[in-house]
Design a protein around this motif. Sequence first.
Motif, PDB file in Angstrom:
ATOM      1  N   GLU A  46      -5.872   2.791  -9.032  1.00  0.00           N
ATOM      2  CA  GLU A  46      -6.022   4.179  -8.594  1.00  0.00           C
ATOM      3  C   GLU A  46      -5.860   5.124  -9.780  1.00  0.00           C
ATOM      4  O   GLU A  46      -6.554   6.144  -9.868  1.00  0.00           O
ATOM      5  CB  GLU A  46      -4.993   4.499  -7.502  1.00  0.00           C
ATOM      6  N   GLU A  52       2.061   1.814  -3.418  1.00  0.00           N
ATOM      7  CA  GLU A  52       0.945   2.346  -4.189  1.00  0.00           C
ATOM      8  C   GLU A  52       0.823   3.858  -3.958  1.00  0.00           C
ATOM      9  O   GLU A  52       0.711   4.630  -4.912  1.00  0.00           O
ATOM     10  CB  GLU A  52      -0.329   1.619  -3.746  1.00  0.00           C
ATOM     11  N   ASP A  59      -1.642  -2.539  -7.946  1.00  0.00           N
ATOM     12  CA  ASP A  59      -2.780  -1.818  -7.368  1.00  0.00           C
ATOM     13  C   ASP A  59      -2.800  -0.361  -7.805  1.00  0.00           C
ATOM     14  O   ASP A  59      -3.870   0.238  -7.942  1.00  0.00           O
ATOM     15  CB  ASP A  59      -2.731  -1.890  -5.838  1.00  0.00           C
ATOM     16  N   GLU A  72       0.837  -1.200   0.000  1.00  0.00           N
ATOM     17  CA  GLU A  72       0.000   0.000   0.000  1.00  0.00           C
ATOM     18  C   GLU A  72       0.874   1.254   0.000  1.00  0.00           C
ATOM     19  O   GLU A  72       0.526   2.256  -0.637  1.00  0.00           O
ATOM     20  CB  GLU A  72      -0.925  -0.027   1.235  1.00  0.00           C
TER      21      GLU A  72
HETATM   22 MN   LIG Z   1      -5.757   0.797  -3.949  1.00  0.00          MN
END
Ligand SMILES: [Mn+2]
Lengths: 226, 226, 226, 226, 226, 226, 253, 253
Positions: free
Chosen positions: G160, G109, G156, G106
């Motif tokens: 976004e 990301e 990921d 994350e």
């Molecule tokens: Mn995400």
Amino acid sequence: LSIEKQFEGFRAHLEDSNSLRDRIRAVAVEMESVTRILYSNLLLVHQSLPISEVLEKAARQIEVLKGHYGRLAEILLECPGQYYRYHGDWRSETQTAVSLLAFLHWLETGNLLKHEEAEKKLGLGVSEFGLDIEDYLIGICFMSNELPRYVVNQVTAGDYDSPRKVLKFLTDLHAAFRMLNLRNDFLRKKFDGMKYDLRRVEEVFYDVKIRGLAPVDTAEEHSMQT
Amino acid sequence: LSIEKQFEGFRAHLEDSNSLRDRIRAVAVEMESVTRILYSNLLLVHQSLPISEVLEKAARQIEVLKGHYGRLAEILLECPGQYYRYHGDWRSETQTAVSLLAFLHWLETGNLLKHEEAEKKLGLGVSEFGLDIEDYLIGICFMSNELPRYVVNQVTAGDYDSPRKVLKFLTDLHAAFRMLNLRNDFLRKKFDGMKYDLRRVEEVFYDVKIRGLAPVDTAEEHSMQT
Amino acid sequence: LSIEKQFEGFRAHLEDSNSLRDRIRAVAVEMESVTRILYSNLLLVHQSLPISEVLEKAARQIEVLKGHYGRLAEILLECPGQYYRYHGDWRSETQTAVSLLAFLHWLETGNLLKHEEAEKKLGLGVSEFGLDIEDYLIGICFMSNELPRYVVNQVTAGDYDSPRKVLKFLTDLHAAFRMLNLRNDFLRKKFDGMKYDLRRVEEVFYDVKIRGLAPVDTAEEHSMQT
Amino acid sequence: LSIEKQFEGFRAHLEDSNSLRDRIRAVAVEMESVTRILYSNLLLVHQSLPISEVLEKAARQIEVLKGHYGRLAEILLECPGQYYRYHGDWRSETQTAVSLLAFLHWLETGNLLKHEEAEKKLGLGVSEFGLDIEDYLIGICFMSNELPRYVVNQVTAGDYDSPRKVLKFLTDLHAAFRMLNLRNDFLRKKFDGMKYDLRRVEEVFYDVKIRGLAPVDTAEEHSMQT
Amino acid sequence: LSIEKQFEGFRAHLEDSNSLRDRIRAVAVEMESVTRILYSNLLLVHQSLPISEVLEKAARQIEVLKGHYGRLAEILLECPGQYYRYHGDWRSETQTAVSLLAFLHWLETGNLLKHEEAEKKLGLGVSEFGLDIEDYLIGICFMSNELPRYVVNQVTAGDYDSPRKVLKFLTDLHAAFRMLNLRNDFLRKKFDGMKYDLRRVEEVFYDVKIRGLAPVDTAEEHSMQT
Amino acid sequence: LSIEKQFEGFRAHLEDSNSLRDRIRAVAVEMESVTRILYSNLLLVHQSLPISEVLEKAARQIEVLKGHYGRLAEILLECPGQYYRYHGDWRSETQTAVSLLAFLHWLETGNLLKHEEAEKKLGLGVSEFGLDIEDYLIGICFMSNELPRYVVNQVTAGDYDSPRKVLKFLTDLHAAFRMLNLRNDFLRKKFDGMKYDLRRVEEVFYDVKIRGLAPVDTAEEHSMQT
Amino acid sequence: GSSKKPRTLMVDSAMQDGFAKYAEYLNELNDKRERIVKASRDVTINSKKVIFQVHRISRGNKEEVLATAENDLANVTKQYMSKLVKELQGTDFWKLRRAYTFGVQEYVEAATLCNFCKTGTLLNLSEINASLLPLSDPSMEPLQINVLDYILGIADLTGELMRLAIGRISDGEVEYAKKICSFVRDIYRELTLLVPIMEDNADMKKKMETMLQSVVKIENACYSVHVRGSEYIPLLGTNDPDFSLFGAADFEP
Amino acid sequence: GSSKKPRTLMVDSAMQDGFAKYAEYLNELNDKRERIVKASRDVTINSKKVIFQVHRISRGNKEEVLATAENDLANVTKQYMSKLVKELQGTDFWKLRRAYTFGVQEYVEAATLCNFCKTGTLLNLSEINASLLPLSDPSMEPLQINVLDYILGIADLTGELMRLAIGRISDGEVEYAKKICSFVRDIYRELTLLVPIMEDNADMKKKMETMLQSVVKIENACYSVHVRGSEYIPLLGTNDPDFSLFGAADFEP
Ligand SMILES: [Mn+2]
Ligand SMILES: [Mn+2]
């Protein structure tokens, strides 16, 4: 502007409810840990540790457990009416706790730990936060699962009277459960298992009886305590 | 004897809780049916029925719906603190209801139906039984899904000012939602969809604008009402 | 361009790691094959082959196994610090190996094979590449799973003293495990299973005891050795 | 035009292969039906029907089954080289058939039904269409699954010698399987299950032995045959 | 003894067939790797790389792929009649390969890659080892799945004539498929999906047509070819 | 004995019903095949084949289909009252048939094919064997799914008046469906899908309207016929 | 009458000694893992907040929003990644990977998203790793994010970027959306080749499907605005479609 | 300025007429189905109660418990099955089967369980159907439970018989358990042949697996008591193992 303000409120609300669940789960993890220790203590009964010692060791853990229920109750006070929103997070821990308390209670008194007694021991039932009845009943079923092992080890250790006592208790308990009209759910499944516990205890009773090891019947009129 | 008595109590308890859930589900089924009729009424707006007529027809159904929430509240009074035990049984009906009420409210006032307003319209919020905030937000997302269709049909029917109004509303709503820090759950997914509604409304606005069909800008300073 | 270049580097890295893994897997396949043979040899104990013969047959396979660990250690020297990247590829083989070695050791000495002893038997612990303690403990749990079967077959073959000895060992082992603070993982699950082994051995001990087949109690105060 | 022509060819091809498959499946359905009758006959062995009667009833069904394999072989002659294309359509029927034949054979002779014997009983092995070795082995595993139940019912019916005989057979079979280097596939999974059959039979043998119900040991030194 | 001997035979058999399968799978893994590179080259077509460059890059990979099919053919020569036993191990790679070759062929010629042409490109069809017709058809369906994306990106890049050409091709292809009598299997499911590709391309054609972006109609009365 | 006898009777009953079902399925397979051809014919409407030709081709297939329903009716005469036991075997074919007939009817007359008309076209409704109303309604929903595609292709082909006509028809149809009280079943799901067809047709109508492609409004007051 | 003899009296003390050692090892390991899991969860939650912050971008507020996001990201690095960095070293990187991988993904990301918005390029793994160096005690082997976690984070990121692209088109920034489109296509194409050689790539395969859907969503959005814009080029008599007509920026003074 | 023309003004009235008819049909059908579902649910709940009542059997109270169970069952028939019977006729039997099948299966289970406890035999489908005849209006075609529902009910019966058998062994009634064992084996063997020719037999296949488990559970229980009893035949010097030593009956005066 007005929309924004409302959504700011929502933002706070969402974050609060997430953190509440985190705190509840943290308590549940500790409950789980205490019930493990409690169970560990209780297991010594299979190794013929005197019951008084077992009870004493357990008493301390029960206090700790009660403390956790107290903390849980406090957290739940912050969100009145949401008990069942989070109930799943501590359910299985409560069922285990009931089973252990009920076993200890039986060792001590020879009687079934009643629902109110269980609530009291866990410090519940004062506020809205009580002991769910299904959780209580499932806990009692779990307790029944321990009895065959107990009886086998007692006989091995030379206590030939315990099969009779356990059999009497389990027969009554089983009869009481048969009063309930259960749906086809988890509780029903657990109750079905109780039949096998009963049968195993009967077999041990039979083994002892047929060999003339069981004490004479007059013993029945005396105390249930070891 | 004492065990038996206790279990008789349990028997009654289990049967009560089963019948309670049955009654809740029966109400939820009727809610579902009313929201369908309400939606049906609301659909006429796409066929350019005057908004006043749409609102009038809807008003009657909303009364019925409110009645159901009243019945639900009464049932829940019997089991205080168990709102979230049964919440799943009427959740999706409530989300739909919110989306319809919010659409009607927007048609009438040009504003977003607020959480308290929604509660009031459904007769909630008096007792412990309120409108769950996530249900409210999901309902608002559902409402947004209807707007592109509304705008297309309005333009087809010759109302060239509606794209501007809807676009303004949806842009604000979208901005408000962006304030929230959503987890990766159902609400987040629904919110993601709102982007596409916004884009479609923009396209229609663009179509109208580029062809010089949109009313002159002074219109903006006047009322939002059709 | 920059993206391409960076991913080109990743590609080289991943291909290297894959070829390393292929070599590790080739060794693991051979380990698996040796442990199968070793297990096969050990199984003869259930058919009452003299323990000395079983141990002798096993000794040869253990040497082969040790050789494989040597090869593995050499490969791992090429990727210092990444031991645990590939660990999953030989984990289960190692757990099985520990369980077999521990069973053999118990047959020979009546004692639990310790972690350092296991490392030594496998030729590990010299370099950075040691025997993971969790793998060791899981292996011990696997070993416990074999004991009920062993005890049943020993009694069938007329050895009525083995239940007492195994029970003593397993009770101690179970008590020792309870000192550990286990997470909710594979090891915990395996340890939870040990309870059933213990229960079964208790039952067998009960069977011989109640029939008066167990040797007289004085034996208990003497040595544990076979 | 050219595409159309090509697809006309495909159409003919697909229709041929579909009709072939339909015919094969029709035979497989009938095989399934015969193996069911055979299974149902065999079930009587648990109710202590004399083995001779069971064998006699079975013999007729085996003839029918053989007929079906004959028809299958004829169909397969039409599509040389495509045995394995359709193999999946009668695989599981064949595995069941092998398991039943092997059980009957064991009841009759006390020996394992060999691969060639199985082929002969099914009328296979003449043409290219033989009994796949994996199917044979899986069938044998299925047969092993029936033995614990058989032994339990034999003992209940007062035959205290059967556990010893079955245990001997199963131990040998298990040892033979262990020689194979099985992949991590269906056969391996089935073979892994055989361990539990063996363990259960050992337990039954234990039960009769510890209670002194097994016939005197001298028998063991003589023949193993029924 | 006799059992042992039989199982020794099985052991040899299983090891042979395992090693054959291992070699086949090793080839399939490499096929998969080449088709990936091919796919990655082909992806550039969406970024408006000139078709000639895409074809040139692809040509080299197709040669490599052909080499792998040659190796596979050699391996299969060792086990005549067992083509369909192992077919599943390279099926999906072949379907992907067909879809890529067909797309490239369409880009180059505007025509459907025929079955024999596909076989030739892969070096198949000489021996018993040909291109299975169902694999070919499934590959063509996969190719169809790429067309909507292609058309969308072409239009974005300013090629307003491509929707008409693709629509013509896909309409013909769909019509040809409809001649087949498909079972309820994988191919049928894939073909059913082609309908959505067609619909999407129709929508794109509609988009450019209604906006007057499609080249003038006179083109339509002439040839459809690129 | 009594059990055997009763089950013998069941067996006869079930075998009769199975053979009946086999015959029904054989008819259903042929129905499926005719509806495929019929659908194929109908699809040409998307490629702007004159409607008269489409209708003519279809007429022949409808005759064939009617013949199959006649055969089905004869078979069903053998099991009076059990119509719905086998209903599932031709349900989906009937729904498809209705959808095709309704589309053709709409192309020809601009009106909805009524239930009795559909029955008549299929030769049903004479005996107990009529056209199930739910099947009819599902078929109508299927027909609606084809209309967006039809409208898109008509506009592409330059028929700018069709969106208005289709939208009028679909709006009426959707309104009529809303009169029904649907359960939470397949029909309801299909009807819910009709919303998307309506929305798409509205969008196409919007496209032609905003571009001034739609014929002048006076047309609306005149006939709906093609 | 009871003749009990507690079975535990004769405890095997050698066994107990061994297990005391194992218990200590497990306690330390579990405590460490627990601390890492908590730190990783904090990294996740706060990286998600950074991502949400980036999505608050509109036409007019870009610098401001990005500045806040970068500031938030710097805080994540300083406050939470630093905890991870302090706990991990040497064999921990792989042994405890499962305890921190989601947080690190994350974080990757969030960091790459911020960087893309600012520079339009992909922040490299080596750059991220370099930025982590100052956090660690110089005497210890520093935490380096591994290739797998980086790739999983990048996968990921494309989701976004899809959200961002749709939003940018809404704001009339079509060129920005096209740039995202081409960027995401490049990543997808490169990853196509890497996925099969990644270890434990089941997750990654799922992410590839989602990624393809994201690419198609962006392409469709670009297509839609292109087609719409193309129609009005003749209408407006200019070659530059006036995309500024899109979006909220236009109708509010 | 709005120039709306409501699209609905020109409603297609022929269409509306047709749909009014369909609506009436669907309303009636749905109402009927709803009534049947409710009646079926009542049958289920109350049949389950009968089954629970049967399980309250102990050694001493058999007649009494069974009398109550039979009485309860008669009430289910009279109060709830009669509602089903009144609603259903003709083509409804198959058309609405899904609405009532679970109730009927549970009813078959309860009725056959009671009957087995009383007579030791299987209550036949024709006997059950005969007992339903008086409930129906003589002018209507009477509801007859179909073979499939009967078989599905019997399949569940075996699970209850397993519970009963374990309980009987606990009470020392080993012969009773053996009788159940042989009865359940017969049913299992017969059903083995019927399952493949039943329509929609996916449920039934699952039930067969459960049934085999039940058979094995009963066999194991009988085995266990047999082995245990056999040990003491020499001990007691009699050929009749005194199974009365089992269970609660023995130790309470
Ligand atoms: Mn995400
Ligand atoms: Mn039941």
